[in-house]
Design an enzyme around this catalytic site. Structure first.
Site, PDB file in Angstrom:
ATOM      1  N   ASP A  83       0.879  -1.162   0.000  1.00 60.74           N
ATOM      2  CA  ASP A  83       0.000   0.000   0.000  1.00 60.74           C
ATOM      3  C   ASP A  83       0.923   1.222   0.000  1.00 60.74           C
ATOM      4  OD1 ASP A  83      -2.066   1.774   0.041  1.00 60.74           O
ATOM      5  OD2 ASP A  83      -3.153   0.825   1.674  1.00 60.74           O
TER       6      ASP A  83
HETATM    7  C1  BGC Z   1      -4.983   3.312   0.059  1.00 65.87           C
HETATM    8  C2  BGC Z   1      -5.087   2.316  -1.086  1.00 65.87           C
HETATM    9  C3  BGC Z   1      -4.888   3.036  -2.385  1.00 65.87           C
HETATM   10  C4  BGC Z   1      -3.541   3.740  -2.365  1.00 65.87           C
HETATM   11  C5  BGC Z   1      -3.222   4.497  -3.628  1.00 65.87           C
HETATM   12  C6  BGC Z   1      -3.722   4.155  -0.014  1.00 65.87           C
HETATM   13  O1  BGC Z   1      -3.751   5.182   0.905  1.00 65.87           O
HETATM   14  O2  BGC Z   1      -5.029   2.623   1.289  1.00 65.87           O
HETATM   15  O3  BGC Z   1      -6.319   1.654  -1.038  1.00 65.87           O
HETATM   16  O4  BGC Z   1      -5.012   2.144  -3.454  1.00 65.87           O
HETATM   17  O5  BGC Z   1      -3.541   4.674  -1.303  1.00 65.87           O
HETATM   18  O6  BGC Z   1      -4.033   5.587  -3.770  1.00 65.87           O
END
Ligand code: BGC
Length: 746
Positions: free
Chosen positions: A271
């Site tokens: 993530d």
């Molecule tokens: C989120 C993800 C997301 C990623 C990219 C993170 O903060 O938890 O679900 O895909 O950001 O935007």
């Protein structure tokens, strides 16, 4: 002969030379990795054999906010990642979350995943995946960051709207066709957030501590199906820790379970900012590190992409022998596989963007997931000529696609419920709107703006009395409130504080109920809310964040153009305190002496959602799986018969009402003689069946030993204990129409 040779020499030899000089290689000279006809693994090995150490390392970390490098020297393109589960995020600046301001990237906003889950419809999940995958491909994205399938452990989780409910079987059945639909477009689904990531409070600093039985029975099954049945090409690690180790490089989750037990051959992506340690990032199953620092181009050396855990620190370790090339090769192989499955796949895909078909799909999915919770016959709306329809509530007007975190979208258009009501009724009735309360007046997120003006000069008291006064002489009052995507509501990064409706809405609804005898409440939210006024209103509709076509979909259901068939994918409790999380150590976590991170203990074990309420016999407002229709259904002739190694459970469903409609027949299994505490019932099958009035159809479920089993941590195996079981057939977890005992092994 001489003549032939000289002709050869004069014409063919120079031509051949020319071809070689121009670099037009003969087919046999084409590198295997560029040859689409060659098997995937041969292409991967060939590309890998041509790469330097530095090139391999470059693959394993971000080069911009949403891309990771390819191998430019070999013509292997970078991987482009995009949010999210509900539509294709607008293009962002190279290193920013903010949109770049392009004018050709406004997408189709599909309904939130909780809305999809509420359809209980595998075909619609496939359609959703197919459409969003086509939008991703059109926008030249290789990895779609979604769907999210974390379990609804607490109704407070700010991202409940992005997930598929509280039941592992339901989420597992729906994630498979979504993934397949996306990947049919040559776009990798990236199923997230792996794993036990069930709250937003301190999401990057809390360790979820739980036993193996709970892990395997509740929190892993949907992910396992996404991998083994859906064949997902990517998985995203989650921010939190599991049993003390960060999940983006959690050895047990990634190496032992995902890549070991389940044989996942795709790519694990962190993530954004979830990678936290140089050494664990290398050894514990992470393949691509994303988002560690957000401003890689701003110049400070410590911020640059070269300083990611899997960049220079990795190279140093490879050079001085602390890291092995074998592990690097495994990561590189997985990344190359992803490239050859997507942008360099043998099949060319071009996708499509904001097509009428995509908007139609969004409308259908949104409508089919709307849940009719209660109805005394007031719905469907059938106003007389000249009738006065009063609409009360901010959510009739407020656009909801913008906001909420990484699922924020810039859409081509969004139909608000109020406009859809005007469209439906203006020719025969008057539709008037009263705001009733002020909720969230923001109209922008990451530089995407809705263009609405939500400012309000009236006081809260004035808003309430204006609404009540208008309700007095209305023929219908349609209340449209609920939550929105602001802080502490349905929003990434924060959890809700309670399940009580915010902004004094309970008082407002009670006041409207006093003066109206035709009050329909539409709750628009992505997570459960308390409804203390439920007995005082005529009808209740649960609608979700429905995307571009949300207003149309909602009005389709209110008017009966669509007969509601959605079912709750989670329990709607009476109060937060009734739920299974009773202590701070369960939620939101505690600090313990000598431990760096917050600690949270899943003491409730497998008892979340209806598994808790039903087993404890705790009354709820509306049970898991509940949802009414404008027609009625009869379920009869239920039976259980041994077949092959398992059993066939069957019954006959009949539409006994006057209009066509769909019912979801749900099969729960109860283990009545278990040696371990088990939920009184668990969902093991469902079928959504559309029937004309008077039509009957037989529904059949095949169940096997795995459907009777619990996970035994000591033997690390699924165990079905001989004894009596029951097959429970019904239309919600509480509305069981047939209960048939059967025996296994006795
Ligand atoms: C989120 C993800 C997301 C990623 C990219 C993170 O903060 O938890 O679900 O895909 O950001 O935007």
């Amino acid at each position: 002969m001489e003549y032939t040779v000289s002709v050869m020499n004069r014409f063919f030899a120079p031509a051949l030379l020319c071809l070689l000089i121009l670099g037009c290689a003969r087919p046999s000279d084409k590198p295997v990795y560029l040859d689409h006809s060659k098997p995937l693994e041969e292409r991967v090995e060939d590309a890998l054999s041509r790469m330097t150490l530095e090139e391999k390392v470059a693959l394993t970390h971000a080069q911009s906010k949403f891309s990771s490098a390819g191998v430019p020297r070999l013509g292997i393109p970078e991987l482009w990642h995009t949010d999210g589960p509900h539509g294709i995020r607008p293009e962002v600046l190279w290193d920013e979350w903010d949109q770049a301001g392009w004018t050709n990237d406004s997408c189709t906003a599909f309904p939130a995943l909780v809305n999809l889950a509420a359809t209980w419809d595998r075909d619609l999940s496939h359609l959703y995946g197919e459409c969003i995958g086509a939008e991703a491909r059109y926008r030249k994205k290789d990895i779609l960051l979604g769907p999210g399938i974390n379990m609804g452990r607490t109704p407070l989780n700010g991202r409940t709207f992005e997930y598929m409910g509280e039941d592992p079987y339901l989420a597992g059945e729906l994630v498979v066709p979504y993934v397949q639909g996306v990947q049919d477009n040559g776009v990798a689904a990236c199923v997230k957030h792996f794993a036990v990531n069930n709250q937003e409070v301190r999401r990057t600093a809390t360790s979820s501590n739980l036993d193996d039985r709970t892990l395997y029975e509740i929190y892993l099954p949907a992910f396992r199906k996404a991998v083994q049945e859906g064949g997902t090409w990517a998985i995203m690690g989650s921010y939190n820790l599991y049993n003390g180790q960060f999940n983006c490089h959690n050895k047990k989750l990634l190496c032992d379970i995902l890549k070991g037990e389940w044989g996942f051959d795709g790519v694990v992506i962190s993530d954004w900012g979830g990678c936290r340690d140089d050494d664990e990032a290398i050894t514990n199953g992470l393949d691509i590190e994303m988002g560690t620092w957000t401003n890689g181009l701003r110049g400070a050396a410590s911020d640059s992409y070269a300083n990611y855990h899997l960049a220079n620190p990795y190279l140093e370790r490879l050079r001085d022998g602390r890291a092995t090339e074998e592990v690097l090769d495994d990561k590189a192989r997985r990344i190359l596989r992803t490239v050859f499955r997507t942008s360099m796949s043998p099949e060319q895909h071009f996708g499509s963007f904001t097509s009428p078909e995509h908007f139609a799909a969004a409308r259908k999915i949104a409508a089919d997931g709307i849940v009719l919770l209660k109805n005394d016959g007031t719905l469907p709306l059938n106003p007389a000529d000249g009738a006065r329809i009063l609409v009360v509530g901010e959510n009739a007007y407020k656009m909801m696609v913008v906001g909420g975190g990484s699922s924020n979208l810039k859409t081509k258009y969004e139909i608000i419920p109020l406009d859809a009501l005007h469209e439906a009724f203006d020719d025969k009735a008057s539709v008037v709107w009263e705001r009733g309360y002020v909720g969230d007046v923001t109209t922008d997120y990451n530089k995407v703006v809705t263009g609405q003006d939500l400012s309000e000069s009236r006081s809260a008291q004035q808003l309430l009395s204006d609404a009540v006064a208008a309700a007095k002489d209305a023929d219908y009052v349609i209340y449209m409130g609920g939550l929105n995507k602001s802080r502490n509501q349905d929003n990434e990064g924060t959890d809700r504080l309670d399940i009580v409706l915010p902004y004094g809405q309970d008082v407002l609804i009670e006041a409207l109920a006093e003066v109206s005898d035709k009050l329909v409440v539409v709750n628009i939210s992505g997570s459960p809310v308390a409804m203390p006024w439920a007995s005082k209103v005529n009808a209740i509709v649960q609608a979700w964040y429905g995307g571009s076509e949300s207003g149309h979909a909602l009005v389709d259901v209110l008017t009966g153009a669509v007969n509601p068939s959605g079912k709750l994918p989670f329990t709607m409790p009476l109060a937060l305190a009734d739920g299974p999380l009773k202590t701070e150590r369960q939620y939101p976590g505690i600090q313990e002496e000598g431990k760096q991170w917050w600690q949270e203990y899943y003491d409730e074990g497998v008892f979340i959602g209806y598994r808790w309420y039903d087993t404890q016999n705790i009354p709820v407002q509306y049970p898991f799986g509940h949802g009414l229709s404008y027609t009625t259904f009869d379920l009869s002739n239920a039976s259980v018969k041994p077949s092959g190694k398992g059993w066939t459970v069957s019954a006959t469903l009949e539409n006994t009402g006057d209009v066509p409609g769909a019912e979801v027949v749900q099969l729960y299994i109860a283990d009545t003689e278990a040696s371990v505490p088990r939920p009184v019932k668990e969902l093991k099958g469902f079928e959504k069946i559309y029937l004309q009035p008077g039509e009957k159809r037989q529904v059949k479920f095949n169940i096997g030993l795995e459907d009777l089993s619990f996970f035994d941590a000591a033997s690390h195996a699924w165990v079905a204990e001989p004894g009596e079981f029951k097959a429970l057939l019904g239309t919600s977890s509480a509305d069981i129409r047939a209960e048939i005992p059967f025996n296994y092994g006795k």
